[in-house]
Design a protein around this motif. Structure first.
Motif, PDB file in Angstrom:
ATOM      1  N   GLN A   1     -18.672  14.229  23.578  1.00 34.11           N
ATOM      2  CA  GLN A   1     -19.968  13.759  23.970  1.00 34.11           C
ATOM      3  C   GLN A   1     -19.949  13.465  25.346  1.00 34.11           C
ATOM      4  O   GLN A   1     -18.912  12.827  25.780  1.00 34.11           O
ATOM      5  CB  GLN A   1     -20.613  12.621  22.989  1.00 34.11           C
TER       6      GLN A   1
ATOM      7  N   LYS B   1     -26.003   7.333  33.022  1.00 34.32           N
ATOM      8  CA  LYS B   1     -25.797   7.653  31.690  1.00 34.32           C
ATOM      9  C   LYS B   1     -26.038   9.177  31.561  1.00 34.32           C
ATOM     10  O   LYS B   1     -27.068   9.823  31.804  1.00 34.32           O
ATOM     11  CB  LYS B   1     -26.430   7.013  30.635  1.00 34.32           C
ATOM     12  N   GLY B   2     -25.185   9.962  30.744  1.00 35.42           N
ATOM     13  CA  GLY B   2     -25.517  11.428  30.463  1.00 35.42           C
ATOM     14  C   GLY B   2     -26.152  12.105  31.641  1.00 35.42           C
ATOM     15  O   GLY B   2     -25.820  11.923  32.890  1.00 35.42           O
TER      16      GLY B   2
ATOM     17  N   GLY C   1     -31.194  12.790  31.035  1.00 33.69           N
ATOM     18  CA  GLY C   1     -31.889  12.120  29.790  1.00 33.69           C
ATOM     19  C   GLY C   1     -31.100  12.122  28.610  1.00 33.69           C
ATOM     20  O   GLY C   1     -31.415  11.725  27.634  1.00 33.69           O
ATOM     21  N   LYS C   2     -30.090  13.038  28.468  1.00 36.19           N
ATOM     22  CA  LYS C   2     -29.202  13.222  27.351  1.00 36.19           C
ATOM     23  C   LYS C   2     -27.849  12.953  27.361  1.00 36.19           C
ATOM     24  O   LYS C   2     -27.099  12.697  28.510  1.00 36.19           O
ATOM     25  CB  LYS C   2     -29.401  14.676  26.960  1.00 36.19           C
ATOM     26  N   GLN C   3     -27.356  12.710  26.342  1.00 34.97           N
ATOM     27  CA  GLN C   3     -25.618  12.464  25.974  1.00 34.97           C
ATOM     28  C   GLN C   3     -25.419  13.663  25.280  1.00 34.97           C
ATOM     29  O   GLN C   3     -25.034  13.301  23.982  1.00 34.97           O
ATOM     30  CB  GLN C   3     -25.561  10.996  25.627  1.00 34.97           C
ATOM     31  N   PRO C   4     -25.177  14.684  25.464  1.00 27.09           N
ATOM     32  CA  PRO C   4     -25.002  15.877  24.246  1.00 27.09           C
ATOM     33  C   PRO C   4     -23.781  15.947  23.930  1.00 27.09           C
ATOM     34  O   PRO C   4     -22.758  15.615  24.268  1.00 27.09           O
ATOM     35  CB  PRO C   4     -25.495  17.270  25.323  1.00 27.09           C
TER      36      PRO C   4
ATOM     37  N   PHE D   1     -22.723  23.626  27.057  1.00 20.38           N
ATOM     38  CA  PHE D   1     -24.051  22.736  26.966  1.00 20.38           C
ATOM     39  C   PHE D   1     -24.658  23.137  28.574  1.00 20.38           C
ATOM     40  O   PHE D   1     -23.721  23.046  29.543  1.00 20.38           O
ATOM     41  CB  PHE D   1     -23.985  21.416  26.989  1.00 20.38           C
TER      42      PHE D   1
ATOM     43  N   TYR E   1     -27.637  22.653  31.873  1.00 27.22           N
ATOM     44  CA  TYR E   1     -28.706  22.054  32.215  1.00 27.22           C
ATOM     45  C   TYR E   1     -29.020  22.421  33.715  1.00 27.22           C
ATOM     46  O   TYR E   1     -27.991  22.907  34.370  1.00 27.22           O
ATOM     47  CB  TYR E   1     -28.750  20.539  31.913  1.00 27.22           C
TER      48      TYR E   1
ATOM     49  N   SER F   1     -30.557  20.666  37.252  1.00 23.85           N
ATOM     50  CA  SER F   1     -31.032  19.575  37.965  1.00 23.85           C
ATOM     51  C   SER F   1     -31.390  19.968  39.449  1.00 23.85           C
ATOM     52  O   SER F   1     -31.240  21.063  39.894  1.00 23.85           O
ATOM     53  CB  SER F   1     -30.210  18.389  38.025  1.00 23.85           C
TER      54      SER F   1
END
Length: 126
Positions: A44, A65-66, A69-72, A80, A82, A84
């Motif tokens: 995680q 954190k993460g 906005g996620k802590q996959p 995973f 993303y 930004s």
């Protein structure tokens, strides 16, 4: 925990001309991050750390954190991704950092370094 060096982070930066305002010293960069879990366990992503160095040498640090906005949770053999962005006051810079992960049982945390990658507007040879 399997070998944590089997976690790989790929980065793909891109200059965003439509969102940038060079006359106002505003240069926007989008970056896509893909985390590949090559270990035998689910991990995680708990936290991020970025150091952004502008072409002028000014540095900014970002912690949180993460990501987005996620802590996959990332299963073995999975990835995973993303996207930004970063806003610089110069057309060149460098980002580098680290992600903090925990193993599936939450008994161990560890950091994975993110190698420096270049942010550069068009026609920059920095």
């Amino acid at each position: 925990m399997s070998d944590v060096t089997a976690i790989r982070v790929d980065t793909v930066p891109e200059y965003c001309a439509d969102d940038s305002r060079p006359e106002e010293n505003r240069f926007v960069f989008r970056y896509t991050i893909t985390v590949h879990n090559g270990t035998g366990e689910t991990v995680q992503l708990l936290a991020r750390y970025w150091k952004i160095t502008q072409g002028s040498g000014n540095e900014q640090e970002v912690r949180g954190k993460g990501v987005i906005g996620k802590q996959p949770l990332i299963a073995p053999g999975e990835s995973f991704s993303y996207t930004s962005h970063a806003v610089l006051d110069m057309p060149v810079g460098v980002m580098q950092g680290a992600y903090t992960f925990c193993d599936a049982t939450h008994t161990r945390t560890f950091d994975i370094a993110i190698a420096p990658f270049r942010l550069a507007g068009p026609h920059q040879v920095h």
